[in-house]
Design a protein around this motif. Structure first.
Motif, mmCIF file in Angstrom:
data_model
loop_
_atom_site.group_PDB
_atom_site.id
_atom_site.type_symbol
_atom_site.label_atom_id
_atom_site.label_comp_id
_atom_site.label_asym_id
_atom_site.label_seq_id
_atom_site.Cartn_x
_atom_site.Cartn_y
_atom_site.Cartn_z
ATOM 1 N N UNK A 33 -22.290 -3.268 -14.235
ATOM 2 C CA UNK A 33 -23.283 -4.067 -13.514
ATOM 3 C C UNK A 33 -23.833 -3.301 -12.314
ATOM 4 N N UNK A 34 -22.942 -2.629 -11.594
ATOM 5 C CA UNK A 34 -23.379 -1.853 -10.425
ATOM 6 C C UNK A 34 -24.347 -0.754 -10.853
ATOM 7 N N UNK A 35 -24.006 -0.045 -11.918
ATOM 8 C CA UNK A 35 -24.868 1.041 -12.391
ATOM 9 C C UNK A 35 -26.228 0.501 -12.812
ATOM 10 N N UNK A 36 -26.231 -0.613 -13.527
ATOM 11 C CA UNK A 36 -27.504 -1.212 -13.953
ATOM 12 C C UNK A 36 -28.356 -1.621 -12.766
ATOM 13 N N UNK A 37 -27.729 -2.176 -11.738
ATOM 14 C CA UNK A 37 -28.463 -2.597 -10.550
ATOM 15 C C UNK A 37 -29.057 -1.405 -9.807
ATOM 16 N N UNK A 38 -28.278 -0.329 -9.694
ATOM 17 C CA UNK A 38 -28.783 0.865 -9.011
ATOM 18 C C UNK A 38 -29.928 1.484 -9.796
ATOM 19 N N UNK A 48 -27.061 -2.838 -0.655
ATOM 20 C CA UNK A 48 -26.404 -4.120 -0.881
ATOM 21 C C UNK A 48 -24.937 -3.944 -1.256
ATOM 22 N N UNK A 49 -24.655 -2.996 -2.151
ATOM 23 C CA UNK A 49 -23.265 -2.774 -2.571
ATOM 24 C C UNK A 49 -22.436 -2.143 -1.459
ATOM 25 N N UNK A 50 -23.041 -1.305 -0.630
ATOM 26 C CA UNK A 50 -22.323 -0.732 0.504
ATOM 27 C C UNK A 50 -21.900 -1.834 1.467
ATOM 28 N N UNK A 183 -22.436 6.805 1.471
ATOM 29 C CA UNK A 183 -22.334 5.851 0.358
ATOM 30 C C UNK A 183 -21.150 6.232 -0.512
ATOM 31 N N UNK A 184 -20.539 5.241 -1.123
ATOM 32 C CA UNK A 184 -19.382 5.519 -1.967
ATOM 33 C C UNK A 184 -19.337 4.584 -3.156
ATOM 34 N N UNK A 185 -18.214 4.606 -3.851
ATOM 35 C CA UNK A 185 -18.010 3.721 -4.981
ATOM 36 C C UNK A 185 -18.898 4.025 -6.166
ATOM 37 N N UNK A 186 -18.925 3.084 -7.101
ATOM 38 C CA UNK A 186 -19.717 3.250 -8.320
ATOM 39 C C UNK A 186 -21.196 3.368 -8.008
ATOM 40 N N UNK A 212 -12.809 2.582 -9.601
ATOM 41 C CA UNK A 212 -14.219 2.257 -9.815
ATOM 42 C C UNK A 212 -15.068 3.524 -9.878
ATOM 43 N N UNK A 213 -14.714 4.500 -9.060
ATOM 44 C CA UNK A 213 -15.396 5.792 -9.116
ATOM 45 C C UNK A 213 -15.103 6.483 -10.447
ATOM 46 N N UNK A 214 -13.838 6.447 -10.859
ATOM 47 C CA UNK A 214 -13.455 7.077 -12.133
ATOM 48 C C UNK A 214 -14.184 6.432 -13.308
ATOM 49 N N UNK A 215 -14.249 5.103 -13.309
ATOM 50 C CA UNK A 215 -14.934 4.402 -14.395
ATOM 51 C C UNK A 215 -16.428 4.683 -14.373
ATOM 52 N N UNK A 216 -17.005 4.779 -13.180
ATOM 53 C CA UNK A 216 -18.434 5.080 -13.072
ATOM 54 C C UNK A 216 -18.729 6.478 -13.595
ATOM 55 N N UNK A 217 -17.865 7.430 -13.285
ATOM 56 C CA UNK A 217 -18.054 8.788 -13.805
ATOM 57 C C UNK A 217 -17.986 8.785 -15.329
ATOM 58 N N UNK A 218 -17.073 8.007 -15.858
ATOM 59 C CA UNK A 218 -16.965 7.908 -17.311
ATOM 60 C C UNK A 218 -18.240 7.308 -17.912
ATOM 61 N N UNK A 219 -18.812 6.307 -17.238
ATOM 62 C CA UNK A 219 -20.012 5.639 -17.733
ATOM 63 C C UNK A 219 -21.234 6.551 -17.736
ATOM 64 N N UNK A 220 -21.371 7.398 -16.703
ATOM 65 C CA UNK A 220 -22.585 8.219 -16.577
ATOM 66 C C UNK A 220 -22.455 9.560 -17.291
ATOM 67 N N UNK A 221 -21.267 9.864 -17.809
ATOM 68 C CA UNK A 221 -21.085 11.127 -18.529
ATOM 69 C C UNK A 221 -22.004 11.155 -19.748
ATOM 70 N N UNK A 222 -22.734 12.216 -19.868
ATOM 71 C CA UNK A 222 -23.758 12.321 -20.903
ATOM 72 C C UNK A 222 -25.130 12.352 -20.265
ATOM 73 N N UNK A 223 -25.333 11.468 -19.276
ATOM 74 C CA UNK A 223 -26.522 11.587 -18.431
ATOM 75 C C UNK A 223 -26.353 12.789 -17.510
ATOM 76 N N UNK A 224 -25.130 12.954 -17.013
ATOM 77 C CA UNK A 224 -24.738 14.114 -16.223
ATOM 78 C C UNK A 224 -23.383 14.601 -16.734
#
Length: 429
Positions: A33-38, A48-50, A183-186, A212-224
């Protein structure tokens, strides 16, 4: 710490801990959800998330030169000098990892090779908020600089006052980093991967963080690209009867204080040493400022394995494949050839793990959870990409074209074969 006796013929699977933590379904949904919002709302979503997760509103997350100047004023000159010395050591080590493009010519006139190119842009995540990790800045940024990366972006969560650690700001400035964001987190991972109105996206993201950072990195892998999904810290100590129990205990606790999930393991053929270390760990725990964290780590993930021989102890270490391995034996160098799996190996009593964390030179971003069986420390080559170069001569083409066309047809790819044969028809005109 419990003592476990391992017999010579035992084949039970040993592990430092568990499989990689993939988080709960709820955590994964939050990150998505955080990634989609960003991606949708960019900088507004990041602000907002910060506010939501870090408890502070940051209108403009870009660090200013004034903030950096004030950090230099507040940080002790001795600490600035220590950071500068660490930079020299780490840079010297990583400069030896630098690889270059290469080419070779064959007798038929063909030229083949490999072109090595630095990545254009890299994002470095540094944990923050309630703690400061300038060493993470050095270990992630220096290999990227040595590789030749032109744009390095640093992100780290702000404290409750909306500011960043003085030590982190100074470390980054000493390395020439000018693009730093509070800024931090996902949300920070998403901003680096997809960009916002004010932040251009990067090609690779490195650096540790929470689940949350680890999961976000997993989610964006392939884009970066990413460096790794790192788990809690680990240390294994391979020791014989010559090791000093109070030193071994201190080294085990150096990792236990990181995280309640950290693993600290002693492997030794000496029952006497095992019992002394067991007592020492409990005694030293009482004086640690982070006693509650370290005690939980030792209780849940601390182990002492006693083997029937030092060779069996080495086998156990290889099965564990630890992030950090200390060898505290009479002749530690003699075991180097037998040790196959470890992120970093520390030889002798004057090479405790913290030497590598901060100062010696090798990178402290290391594979965890047994992934040292197939993974390597972060290094210069992680910030380079390789491109194959093929320049076939006419002689080589004529020699091999029938074989190439036949191979293509073997795989049912007729257009591939015709691509080769088209040049034959062109020559006959």
């Amino acid at each position: 710490m419990n003592i476990t006796y391992i017999q010579e013929g035992e084949t039970d699977t040993l592990s430092l801990k568990r499989s990689l933590d993939t988080g709960t379904e709820e955590q994964r949904q939050i990150v998505q959800r955080i990634i989609q919002e960003v991606r949708k709302n960019g900088d507004e979503a990041v602000r907002s998330f910060t506010k939501q997760f870090d408890g502070v509103f940051v209108e403009d997350p870009l660090v200013t030169e004034d903030e950096i100047a004030k950090a230099y004023e507040r940080l002790e000159p001795e600490m600035i000098q220590i950071i500068q010395t660490a930079i020299r050591h780490i840079r010297t080590y990583h400069e030896r990892q630098l690889t270059s493009s290469w080419f070779y010519h064959q007798q038929d006139g063909s030229m083949l090779g490999q072109k090595v190119t630095p990545l254009d842009a890299v994002g470095v995540y540094v944990p923050g908020g309630t703690a400061a990790y300038p060493s993470s800045v050095l270990m992630n940024v220096i290999p990227a600089l040595v590789a030749g990366v032109e744009r390095i972006v640093l992100v780290t969560p702000p404290g409750k006052d909306g500011c960043l650690s003085d030590a982190v700001l100074v470390a980054a400035k000493e390395l020439g980093i000018s693009e730093m964001y509070k800024m931090g987190g996902a949300q920070a991972i998403a901003a680096l991967a997809y960009g916002t109105d004010n932040i251009q996206p990067v090609d690779k993201i490195t650096g540790p963080g929470n689940i949350y950072v680890a999961l976000a990195k997993r989610e964006v892998f392939g884009q970066v690209d990413i460096d790794m999904i790192a788990g809690p810290s680990e240390i294994a100590v391979l020791a014989d009867e010559t090791a000093l129990a109070h030193e071994v205990a201190a080294d085990l606790l150096s990792q236990a204080e990181h995280d309640a999930l950290a693993s600290s393991i002693l492997v030794t053929p000496s029952k006497t040493l095992a019992e002394k270390v067991q007592a020492e760990v409990q005694a030293q725990l009482d004086t640690l400022p982070r006693k509650s964290i370290a005690a939980q780590s030792i209780q849940d993930h601390g182990r002492i394995y006693v083997t029937e021989s030092i060779d069996r102890a080495v086998d156990v270490v290889n099965q564990l494949a630890p992030e950090h391995l200390e060898v505290l034996t009479a002749y530690p160098e003699s075991f180097l050839g037998q040790i196959k799996h470890a992120g970093a190996i520390f030889l002798g009593r004057y090479s405790p793990e913290p030497v590598g964390d901060y100062f010696a030179g090798p990178n402290h971003v290391l594979p965890t959870n047994g992934t040292a069986r197939f993974s390597s420390p972060l290094g210069v080559t992680d910030f380079q990409k390789k491109t194959s170069i093929i320049s076939y001569s006419q002689e080589a083409f004529e020699t091999h074209r029938e074989s190439i066309a036949a191979f293509a047809r073997l795989e049912g790819l007729e257009a591939h074969a015709r691509s080769i044969e088209a040049r034959k028809r062109e020559e006959s005109k």
